[in-house]
Design a protein around this motif. Sequence first.
Motif, mmCIF file in Angstrom:
data_model
loop_
_atom_site.group_PDB
_atom_site.id
_atom_site.type_symbol
_atom_site.label_atom_id
_atom_site.label_comp_id
_atom_site.label_asym_id
_atom_site.label_seq_id
_atom_site.Cartn_x
_atom_site.Cartn_y
_atom_site.Cartn_z
ATOM 1 N N VAL A 185 3.330 2.706 2.975
ATOM 2 C CA VAL A 185 3.698 1.622 3.898
ATOM 3 C C VAL A 185 5.197 1.661 4.241
ATOM 4 O O VAL A 185 5.629 1.096 5.248
ATOM 5 C CB VAL A 185 3.282 0.249 3.308
ATOM 6 C CG1 VAL A 185 4.102 -0.124 2.078
ATOM 7 C CG2 VAL A 185 3.370 -0.864 4.334
ATOM 8 N N LYS A 236 -5.077 5.510 -11.293
ATOM 9 C CA LYS A 236 -5.029 4.229 -10.596
ATOM 10 C C LYS A 236 -5.010 3.081 -11.601
ATOM 11 O O LYS A 236 -4.270 2.121 -11.459
ATOM 12 C CB LYS A 236 -6.260 4.119 -9.700
ATOM 13 C CG LYS A 236 -5.975 3.360 -8.418
ATOM 14 C CD LYS A 236 -7.238 3.114 -7.661
ATOM 15 C CE LYS A 236 -7.238 3.733 -6.298
ATOM 16 N NZ LYS A 236 -8.493 3.572 -5.606
ATOM 17 N N GLY A 259 2.675 2.475 -4.909
ATOM 18 C CA GLY A 259 1.822 1.735 -3.972
ATOM 19 C C GLY A 259 0.460 1.469 -4.574
ATOM 20 O O GLY A 259 0.053 2.128 -5.519
ATOM 21 N N TYR A 260 -0.233 0.513 -3.997
ATOM 22 C CA TYR A 260 -1.627 0.311 -4.396
ATOM 23 C C TYR A 260 -2.542 0.808 -3.274
ATOM 24 O O TYR A 260 -2.084 1.065 -2.154
ATOM 25 C CB TYR A 260 -1.915 -1.146 -4.754
ATOM 26 C CG TYR A 260 -1.495 -2.204 -3.753
ATOM 27 C CD1 TYR A 260 -0.489 -3.105 -4.066
ATOM 28 C CD2 TYR A 260 -2.130 -2.335 -2.511
ATOM 29 C CE1 TYR A 260 -0.106 -4.109 -3.182
ATOM 30 C CE2 TYR A 260 -1.760 -3.331 -1.617
ATOM 31 C CZ TYR A 260 -0.746 -4.213 -1.955
ATOM 32 O OH TYR A 260 -0.379 -5.191 -1.078
ATOM 33 N N GLY A 261 -3.811 0.956 -3.612
ATOM 34 C CA GLY A 261 -4.813 1.281 -2.588
ATOM 35 C C GLY A 261 -4.776 2.700 -2.084
ATOM 36 O O GLY A 261 -5.181 2.972 -0.969
ATOM 37 N N TYR A 262 -4.323 3.607 -2.907
ATOM 38 C CA TYR A 262 -4.295 5.000 -2.457
ATOM 39 C C TYR A 262 -5.503 5.741 -3.013
ATOM 40 O O TYR A 262 -5.606 6.008 -4.207
ATOM 41 C CB TYR A 262 -2.989 5.666 -2.889
ATOM 42 C CG TYR A 262 -2.951 7.152 -2.665
ATOM 43 C CD1 TYR A 262 -3.450 7.702 -1.481
ATOM 44 C CD2 TYR A 262 -2.433 8.005 -3.613
ATOM 45 C CE1 TYR A 262 -3.436 9.059 -1.267
ATOM 46 C CE2 TYR A 262 -2.402 9.379 -3.407
ATOM 47 C CZ TYR A 262 -2.909 9.891 -2.239
ATOM 48 O OH TYR A 262 -2.890 11.239 -2.041
ATOM 49 N N ARG A 270 0.823 -1.205 0.000
ATOM 50 C CA ARG A 270 0.000 0.000 0.000
ATOM 51 C C ARG A 270 0.862 1.262 0.000
ATOM 52 O O ARG A 270 1.972 1.261 0.531
ATOM 53 C CB ARG A 270 -0.886 0.021 1.249
ATOM 54 C CG ARG A 270 -1.993 -1.001 1.201
ATOM 55 C CD ARG A 270 -2.451 -1.341 2.584
ATOM 56 N NE ARG A 270 -3.151 -0.228 3.202
ATOM 57 C CZ ARG A 270 -4.446 0.025 3.029
ATOM 58 N NH1 ARG A 270 -5.188 -0.738 2.264
ATOM 59 N NH2 ARG A 270 -5.008 1.045 3.626
ATOM 60 N N SER A 271 0.302 2.318 -0.568
ATOM 61 C CA SER A 271 0.991 3.609 -0.546
ATOM 62 C C SER A 271 1.285 3.988 0.903
ATOM 63 O O SER A 271 0.441 3.766 1.770
ATOM 64 C CB SER A 271 0.105 4.685 -1.153
ATOM 65 O OG SER A 271 0.217 4.629 -2.530
ATOM 66 N N ILE A 306 -7.112 -5.714 0.803
ATOM 67 C CA ILE A 306 -6.340 -5.405 -0.408
ATOM 68 C C ILE A 306 -4.987 -6.140 -0.399
ATOM 69 O O ILE A 306 -4.534 -6.640 -1.428
ATOM 70 C CB ILE A 306 -6.187 -3.871 -0.581
ATOM 71 C CG1 ILE A 306 -5.663 -3.563 -1.972
ATOM 72 C CG2 ILE A 306 -5.333 -3.253 0.497
ATOM 73 C CD1 ILE A 306 -5.815 -2.111 -2.388
ATOM 74 N N ASP A 307 -4.367 -6.249 0.774
ATOM 75 C CA ASP A 307 -3.075 -6.953 0.865
ATOM 76 C C ASP A 307 -3.266 -8.471 0.763
ATOM 77 O O ASP A 307 -2.506 -9.148 0.074
ATOM 78 C CB ASP A 307 -2.388 -6.619 2.198
ATOM 79 C CG ASP A 307 -2.050 -5.145 2.320
ATOM 80 O OD1 ASP A 307 -1.575 -4.556 1.333
ATOM 81 O OD2 ASP A 307 -2.270 -4.578 3.405
ATOM 82 N N GLN A 320 -5.574 -6.265 6.022
ATOM 83 C CA GLN A 320 -6.461 -5.529 5.102
ATOM 84 C C GLN A 320 -6.713 -6.401 3.871
ATOM 85 O O GLN A 320 -5.775 -7.007 3.342
ATOM 86 C CB GLN A 320 -5.765 -4.247 4.629
ATOM 87 C CG GLN A 320 -5.129 -3.413 5.717
ATOM 88 C CD GLN A 320 -6.089 -2.419 6.302
ATOM 89 O OE1 GLN A 320 -6.800 -1.737 5.572
ATOM 90 N NE2 GLN A 320 -6.144 -2.344 7.615
#
Length: 201
Positions: free
Chosen positions: A34, A89, A78-81, A31-32, A122-123, A120
């Motif tokens: 992190v 995205k 990162g993902y999920g931002y 994630r962004s 998403i992870d 989470q």
Amino acid sequence: MRIKSAEFLVSNSDVAKCPKDPFPEYAFIGRSNVGKSSLINMLVQQKRLAKTSGRPGKTQLINHFLINKNWYLVDLPGYGYARVSKSDKKVFQKFITQYFEKRKQLVLAFVLIDCRHEPQNIDIEFMEWMGINEIPFAILFTKADKLKPMALKKNIERYKLNLLESWETMPPYFITSASKGIGREELLDYIGSINQEVNKS
Ligand code: GTP
Ligand code: MG
């Protein structure tokens, strides 16, 4: 393993344009915010090799850093931002997905998880996707300096239990802190041992 040199080589959004040499590489994903870029800087002991920021969404490209002139660390967006626009995205997702699907030099991805948070979706889903695509990964719990030892232990145990719902065994994992240097030697030795295996084959 000792770090003798670490240099930025290239940034791009197209996996086809990534370096052509056959050196093994290790990608940092998660994630962004992190702490991907910070952890790369911690490993190589340079404060500003990879660009970091308190605001999520700092890293926007695939960044190759050449280490000891014979392997790569790769910093990814990162993902999920949530605050990145929907169209941005999609572009990120597309080139990150292509990177993982196509990059032959990738020997292992480090999936970074903030040790403070509950698991989470998403992870968890990202790691499942890695499993389906047979991409080897290890987990790096980040920002360990932010928790007291007991709380840290509790959170890691909670994470393990969650993962063991979908994985037969726990993937390799390391506890790290970029600001305190926690996990540095262990991680470099781990990478060193994989590099040796790769060079043998
Ligand atoms: P994106 O590039 O936006 O995806 O973020 P990133 O995952 O690369 O995170 P980055 O390394 O830029 O760090 C985000 C924020 O977390 C910065 O404010 C860092 O200083 C902070 N940070 C990173 N690692 C640590 C750590 O180990 N401990 C503490 N306390 N803060 C950290
Ligand atoms: Mg970054």
